[in-house]
Motif scaffolding. Structure first.
Motif, PDB file in Angstrom:
ATOM      1  N   ALA A   1       0.823  -1.210   0.000  1.00 54.39           N
ATOM      2  CA  ALA A   1       0.000   0.000   0.000  1.00 54.39           C
ATOM      3  C   ALA A   1       0.855   1.257   0.000  1.00 54.39           C
ATOM      4  CB  ALA A   1      -0.894  -0.003   1.231  1.00 54.39           C
ATOM      5  N   CYS A   2       0.255   2.326  -0.477  1.00 57.61           N
ATOM      6  CA  CYS A   2       0.929   3.625  -0.470  1.00 57.61           C
ATOM      7  C   CYS A   2      -0.133   4.690  -0.272  1.00 57.61           C
ATOM      8  CB  CYS A   2       1.663   3.819  -1.798  1.00 57.61           C
ATOM      9  SG  CYS A   2       2.627   5.339  -1.812  1.00 57.61           S
ATOM     10  N   ALA A   3       0.285   5.873   0.157  1.00 57.21           N
ATOM     11  CA  ALA A   3      -0.689   6.933   0.407  1.00 57.21           C
ATOM     12  C   ALA A   3      -1.093   7.651  -0.875  1.00 57.21           C
ATOM     13  CB  ALA A   3      -0.109   7.935   1.402  1.00 57.21           C
ATOM     14  N   VAL A   4      -0.305   7.476  -1.920  1.00 51.30           N
ATOM     15  CA  VAL A   4      -0.588   8.183  -3.176  1.00 51.30           C
ATOM     16  C   VAL A   4      -0.461   7.216  -4.356  1.00 51.30           C
ATOM     17  CG1 VAL A   4       0.028  10.546  -2.535  1.00 51.30           C
ATOM     18  CG2 VAL A   4       1.824   8.948  -3.204  1.00 51.30           C
ATOM     19  N   HIS A   5      -0.773   7.712  -5.524  1.00 46.19           N
ATOM     20  CA  HIS A   5      -0.564   6.939  -6.756  1.00 46.19           C
ATOM     21  C   HIS A   5       0.227   7.815  -7.717  1.00 46.19           C
ATOM     22  CE1 HIS A   5      -3.107   3.457  -5.961  1.00 46.19           C
ATOM     23  NE2 HIS A   5      -3.951   4.284  -5.362  1.00 46.19           N
ATOM     24  N   CYS A   6       1.534   7.757  -7.632  1.00 43.04           N
ATOM     25  CA  CYS A   6       2.340   8.526  -8.587  1.00 43.04           C
ATOM     26  C   CYS A   6       2.102   7.906  -9.960  1.00 43.04           C
ATOM     27  CB  CYS A   6       3.817   8.448  -8.234  1.00 43.04           C
ATOM     28  SG  CYS A   6       4.175   9.103  -6.598  1.00 43.04           S
ATOM     29  N   ARG A   7       1.922   8.738 -10.956  1.00 44.29           N
ATOM     30  CA  ARG A   7       1.541   8.212 -12.287  1.00 44.29           C
ATOM     31  C   ARG A   7       2.659   7.385 -12.914  1.00 44.29           C
ATOM     32  NH1 ARG A   7      -0.356  13.339 -15.359  1.00 44.29           N
ATOM     33  NH2 ARG A   7      -0.928  11.882 -17.001  1.00 44.29           N
ATOM     34  N   TYR A   8       3.896   7.619 -12.496  1.00 45.03           N
ATOM     35  CA  TYR A   8       5.041   6.923 -13.102  1.00 45.03           C
ATOM     36  C   TYR A   8       5.472   5.709 -12.266  1.00 45.03           C
ATOM     37  CZ  TYR A   8       6.965   9.884  -9.522  1.00 45.03           C
ATOM     38  OH  TYR A   8       7.178  10.489  -8.311  1.00 45.03           O
ATOM     39  N   CYS A   9       4.672   5.330 -11.260  1.00 46.16           N
ATOM     40  CA  CYS A   9       5.082   4.254 -10.350  1.00 46.16           C
ATOM     41  C   CYS A   9       4.872   2.879 -10.990  1.00 46.16           C
ATOM     42  CB  CYS A   9       4.253   4.354  -9.072  1.00 46.16           C
ATOM     43  SG  CYS A   9       4.712   3.104  -7.862  1.00 46.16           S
ATOM     44  N   PHE A  10       5.837   1.985 -10.802  1.00 47.01           N
ATOM     45  CA  PHE A  10       5.712   0.627 -11.355  1.00 47.01           C
ATOM     46  C   PHE A  10       4.801  -0.239 -10.490  1.00 47.01           C
ATOM     47  CE2 PHE A  10       9.276   0.531  -8.391  1.00 47.01           C
ATOM     48  CZ  PHE A  10       8.962  -0.572  -7.613  1.00 47.01           C
ATOM     49  N   ARG A  11       4.358   0.309  -9.344  1.00 46.57           N
ATOM     50  CA  ARG A  11       3.629  -0.471  -8.345  1.00 46.57           C
ATOM     51  C   ARG A  11       2.398  -1.192  -8.914  1.00 46.57           C
ATOM     52  NH1 ARG A  11       0.294   1.266  -3.736  1.00 46.57           N
ATOM     53  NH2 ARG A  11      -0.027   3.198  -4.864  1.00 46.57           N
ATOM     54  N   ARG A  12       1.683  -0.505  -9.836  1.00 45.26           N
ATOM     55  CA  ARG A  12       0.447  -1.128 -10.342  1.00 45.26           C
ATOM     56  C   ARG A  12       0.726  -2.383 -11.159  1.00 45.26           C
ATOM     57  NH1 ARG A  12      -0.301   3.364 -15.043  1.00 45.26           N
ATOM     58  NH2 ARG A  12       1.213   4.580 -13.893  1.00 45.26           N
TER      59      ARG A  12
ATOM     60  N   GLY B   1       8.181  -0.767  -0.244  1.00 49.54           N
ATOM     61  CA  GLY B   1       6.793  -1.134  -0.475  1.00 49.54           C
ATOM     62  C   GLY B   1       6.461  -1.016  -1.953  1.00 49.54           C
ATOM     63  N   GLY B   2       5.316  -0.388  -2.199  1.00 48.10           N
ATOM     64  CA  GLY B   2       4.471   0.509  -1.412  1.00 48.10           C
ATOM     65  C   GLY B   2       5.308   1.463  -0.574  1.00 48.10           C
ATOM     66  N   ASP B   3       4.677   1.898   0.511  1.00 42.01           N
ATOM     67  CA  ASP B   3       5.367   2.813   1.414  1.00 42.01           C
ATOM     68  C   ASP B   3       5.284   2.255   2.836  1.00 42.01           C
ATOM     69  OD1 ASP B   3       6.069   5.008   3.123  1.00 42.01           O
ATOM     70  OD2 ASP B   3       5.824   6.313   1.386  1.00 42.01           O
TER      71      ASP B   3
ATOM     72  N   SER C   1      10.501   6.135   1.877  1.00 46.86           N
ATOM     73  CA  SER C   1       9.148   6.674   2.051  1.00 46.86           C
ATOM     74  C   SER C   1       8.963   8.026   1.365  1.00 46.86           C
ATOM     75  CB  SER C   1       8.846   6.836   3.545  1.00 46.86           C
ATOM     76  OG  SER C   1       7.571   7.400   3.713  1.00 46.86           O
ATOM     77  N   ARG C   2       7.760   8.198   0.834  1.00 50.52           N
ATOM     78  CA  ARG C   2       7.390   9.505   0.273  1.00 50.52           C
ATOM     79  C   ARG C   2       6.442  10.250   1.217  1.00 50.52           C
ATOM     80  NH1 ARG C   2       7.245  12.836  -3.897  1.00 50.52           N
ATOM     81  NH2 ARG C   2       5.500  13.171  -5.286  1.00 50.52           N
ATOM     82  N   LEU C   3       6.081   9.574   2.332  1.00 47.02           N
ATOM     83  CA  LEU C   3       5.099  10.172   3.220  1.00 47.02           C
ATOM     84  C   LEU C   3       5.512  11.508   3.871  1.00 47.02           C
ATOM     85  CD1 LEU C   3       3.513   7.690   2.554  1.00 47.02           C
ATOM     86  CD2 LEU C   3       2.851   7.512   4.937  1.00 47.02           C
TER      87      LEU C   3
ATOM     88  N   THR D   1      13.892   9.674   1.486  1.00 47.76           N
ATOM     89  CA  THR D   1      12.649  10.296   1.039  1.00 47.76           C
ATOM     90  C   THR D   1      12.574  10.258  -0.482  1.00 47.76           C
ATOM     91  OG1 THR D   1      13.745  12.451   1.043  1.00 47.76           O
ATOM     92  CG2 THR D   1      12.517  11.858   3.020  1.00 47.76           C
ATOM     93  N   HIS D   2      11.407  10.527  -1.011  1.00 50.36           N
ATOM     94  CA  HIS D   2      11.211  10.587  -2.464  1.00 50.36           C
ATOM     95  C   HIS D   2      10.550  11.934  -2.740  1.00 50.36           C
ATOM     96  CE1 HIS D   2       8.757   8.822  -6.095  1.00 50.36           C
ATOM     97  NE2 HIS D   2       9.324   9.957  -6.362  1.00 50.36           N
ATOM     98  N   ILE D   3      11.389  12.887  -3.141  1.00 50.77           N
ATOM     99  CA  ILE D   3      10.912  14.259  -3.367  1.00 50.77           C
ATOM    100  C   ILE D   3      11.442  14.697  -4.729  1.00 50.77           C
ATOM    101  CG2 ILE D   3      10.922  16.625  -2.464  1.00 50.77           C
ATOM    102  CD1 ILE D   3      11.642  15.352   0.324  1.00 50.77           C
TER     103      ILE D   3
HETATM  104  S1  SF4 Z   1       5.404   3.614  -3.988  1.00 55.05           S
HETATM  105 FE1  SF4 Z   1       6.567   5.528  -4.308  1.00 55.05          FE
HETATM  106  S2  SF4 Z   1       6.465   5.941  -6.511  1.00 55.05           S
HETATM  107 FE2  SF4 Z   1       4.862   4.423  -6.045  1.00 55.05          FE
HETATM  108  S3  SF4 Z   1       2.989   5.599  -5.700  1.00 55.05           S
HETATM  109 FE3  SF4 Z   1       3.970   5.312  -3.697  1.00 55.05          FE
HETATM  110  S4  SF4 Z   1       5.263   7.130  -3.428  1.00 55.05           S
HETATM  111 FE4  SF4 Z   1       4.728   7.027  -5.593  1.00 55.05          FE
END
Ligand code: SF4
Length: 240
Positions: A21-32, A66-68, A97-99, A126-128
């Motif tokens: 899980a993550c708090a956001v959905h960065c459009r460029y994230c490979f997570r999906r 993660g995720g985060d 973490s990006r949180l 961090t991821h900024i």
């Molecule tokens: S895991 Fe990282 S890159 Fe992916 S949506 Fe979360 S913060 Fe963004």
């Protein structure tokens, strides 16, 4: 992956997918595109992971990713850290973490106490991506982490139309430094479906990089890197 969710690729360190899980959905994230459901961090899985880590005395650093990992609440995170602390050769706990910038209130007193009280040296990566993500509230949270003895590093993604100019990257490095964070990596975009409009070409990236190299002290210069399928580690772009 010796156990589900545990990646042991490099000497001396291992990465644990602590949540999908993550708090956001960065459009460029490979997570999906990543099958997190296969790597659930249930307690039986965690037990296998802890035994693997116990047997591998060369592993000194555990990386929570993660995720985060900071979407785990303080209780769950605390339980995981307590289990990891039983492994005598583990010395460093790294958290990606990006949180701190997308959900700054997650950096609460309970979390600071947890990270301050662990016997581990804690490194928070961090991821900024842009200086605008570090306003007063986010900076204050980073200062609190620094005051708690946590080493802060940052990784960014080079994104067309967001930070693909020298002024933005220089401002980001300076704002990070003012927030007690050192720039660590500047990543080329991963080839994620639906995100290629963010891609910056290697030539443009190199030109940009040489420009910021002229204007920043070495300690504020992130390494420009790319993940290349099949390579064991990140590739520094100037080596390509
Ligand atoms: S895991 Fe990282 S890159 Fe992916 S949506 Fe979360 S913060 Fe963004």
């Amino acid at each position: 992956m010796p156990t589900p969710g545990l990646l042991h690729k490099y000497h001396g360190r291992s990465l644990l997918v602590s949540t999908g899980a993550c708090a956001v959905h960065c459009r460029y994230c490979f997570r999906r595109h990543y099958p997190y459901q296969q790597f659930s961090c249930s307690s039986s899985v965690q037990d296998d992971t802890i035994s693997y880590l116990k047997q591998n005395t060369s592993i000194e650093e555990i990386i929570l990713s993660g995720g985060d990992p900071l979407v785990l609440d303080n209780n769950r995170l605390g339980q995981l850290i307590t289990k990891l602390e039983t492994i005598p050769h583990l010395q460093t706990l790294r958290i990606h973490s990006r949180l701190p910038v997308v959900l700054p209130d997650r950096i609460n007193s309970g979390l600071l106490t947890l990270l301050q009280q662990t016997r581990f040296q804690v490194v928070l990566v961090t991821h900024i991506n842009h200086a605008n993500e570090l306003q007063q509230l986010e900076q204050n949270k980073c200062l609190q982490l620094h005051q708690a003895g946590i080493i802060l590093l940052n990784q960014s993604v080079l994104l067309k139309g967001v930070n693909d100019n020298a002024a933005a990257l220089i401002k980001l490095s300076k704002r990070l430094f003012a927030s007690k964070i050192l720039p660590y990596y500047l990543h080329m975009l991963d080839p994620v479906k639906g995100a290629m409009h963010f891609a910056v070409s290697k030539n443009t990236a190199l030109t940009l990089y040489h420009e910021i190299e002229q204007k920043l002290p070495g300690y504020l210069l992130p390494k420009l890197v790319q993940e290349i399928a099949g390579k064991k580690s990140k590739t520094a772009i100037f080596h390509i």
